[in-house]
Design an enzyme around this catalytic site. Structure first.
Site: not given
Length: 395
Positions: A188, A190, A197, A233, A276-277, A321, A344, A347
């Site tokens: 991941d 962030d 983030e 967001r 990554s999201g 992911k 972390d 997700n």
């Protein structure tokens, strides 16, 4: 390019295999010591204890052995350093231009490695593996942290009780994790490879920082659906000028140990992936900084020099992911038993569960509870220790 190569890491160490060989008589009859699937199903555990070197000298082995001495059903084997192991040089660039203050490349640590094995056949049944792991985690780890915390406070004349979780990482893993050859590492971004983030940094510039940060935290704790949180967001970013994107890139700070970890994994023959999201604009920048092989993230929709606030499907959520990791392994001709995933947030749980080893890095409690290993007291190089490697040494 890296400016120096000050540290080395043992490669192709046979130390874990030698430890397993030494307890062959305790294993069920006809157990093949090269059959890692069978070994992983048995309640034979690797115990890895990690402490930073700036702690007062403590006799870790004494604390571990004293617990084992009280457990008549368990046998302890110290995993010796392999003096014949070859070393790989780990190139680490300490001149990180993205960070205003120079920091050490990783947290110098002490790493202690053991095998815990039942002493009777009746306790060796695969069905007992999960129960045994919980017992060890509840009893040994809790006691070890308590004893170390007390010793630390006495050694430092610290009148304020120190949080023991900050002093030690204990990994209780199947010995199969230590014996397998892993070849794919997925991270991941962030709050894992970087300290921020990114979407929160974008929101601060857009003047909606508090709203976005609150949604982000709720999503990472698993309290709201990731897709829903992502849509909310991104919508708040509508109208943000793209002029700020490069400036945000320069403000991103790599997590301690990120360079050392990726450099070591590459030297050990791993294929590395950033999944990554967040957004590809920033993920590609971070991947270039670290030398990561490939990137998967969300596209940031831009029109006439401004963020539109719209999303482009599919969203890189937890399911996506996991699918990316699985497809990458298949493309490379690797089994999922050769995959390591690090994250972390909630997700990240699906990809971590599918991997042979799922590692939580300074993660939310729900993630730490479900990960195979949790890193809290070192930098990202703690991933290497969870994989069974000893501490970095001077080159």
């Amino acid at each position: 390019m890296p400016k120096n190569t000050p540290y080395s890491l043992p490669k192709d160490s046979k130390a874990w295999q030698q430890a397993v060989d030494s307890i062959a008589s305790l294993l069920p009859k006809d157990t093949h010591l090269q059959d890692f699937d069978t070994l992983q199903s048995l309640p034979v555990f690797a115990l890895i204890v990690v402490l930073p070197t700036d702690m007062p000298t403590l006799d870790i082995h004494h604390y571990v052995q004293s617990w084992v001495d009280e457990q008549p059903n368990w046998h302890l084997v110290t995993v010796a350093e392999d003096t014949q192991a070859r070393f790989v040089e780990v190139a680490i660039d300490d001149t990180d231009t993205t960070q205003a203050i120079a920091r050490p490349p990783f947290v110098l640590a002490q790493v202690y490695r053991y095998l815990l094995v039942p002493v009777t056949d009746t306790l060796m049944h695969p069905a007992k593996t999960t129960a045994a792991a919980h017992i060890i985690d509840d009893q040994l780890t809790t006691r070890l942290r308590h004893d170390l915390s007390e010793s630390y406070n006495l050694a430092t004349d610290n009148n304020t009780q120190t949080d023991s979780v900050e002093l030690i990482d204990c990994h209780i893993l199947s010995v199969g994790h230590m014996l397998r050859t892993h070849k794919l590492a997925c991270f991941d971004m962030d709050s894992t490879l970087i300290e921020q983030e990114v979407i929160v940094e974008l929101a601060k510039v857009a003047g909606v920082g508090e709203q976005v940060e609150a949604i982000t935290e709720a999503a990472m704790r698993g309290e709201i659906d990731f897709d829903e949180s992502f849509v909310q967001r991104v919508a708040l970013l509508q109208g943000l000028s793209t002029d700020v994107l490069d400036d945000i890139c320069t403000r991103l700070t790599l997590s301690t140990g990120a360079r050392a970890t990726i450099s070591a994994l590459k030297a050990l023959g791993y294929h590395t992936v950033l999944v990554s999201g967040g957004f590809t604009y920033f993920a590609q920048y971070i991947a270039e900084q670290l030398g990561i092989d490939e990137v998967h993230a969300n596209h940031l929709d831009i029109e006439d020099g401004e963020v539109t606030g719209h999303i482009q499907l599919p969203i890189v959520n937890g399911s996506k992911k996991a699918a990316i990791v699985a497809h990458t392994a298949e493309r490379l001709g690797l089994a999922m038993s050769q995959v390591v995933c690090v994250g972390d947030g909630a997700n990240d749980l699906l990809m971590m569960a599918d991997a042979d080893l799922g590692v939580a890095y300074r993660a939310k409690p729900i993630v730490q509870a479900r990960a195979d290993a949790a890193i809290n007291i070192t930098g990202l190089e703690g991933v290497l220790y969870a994989l069974g490697y000893p501490a970095f040494v001077p080159a």
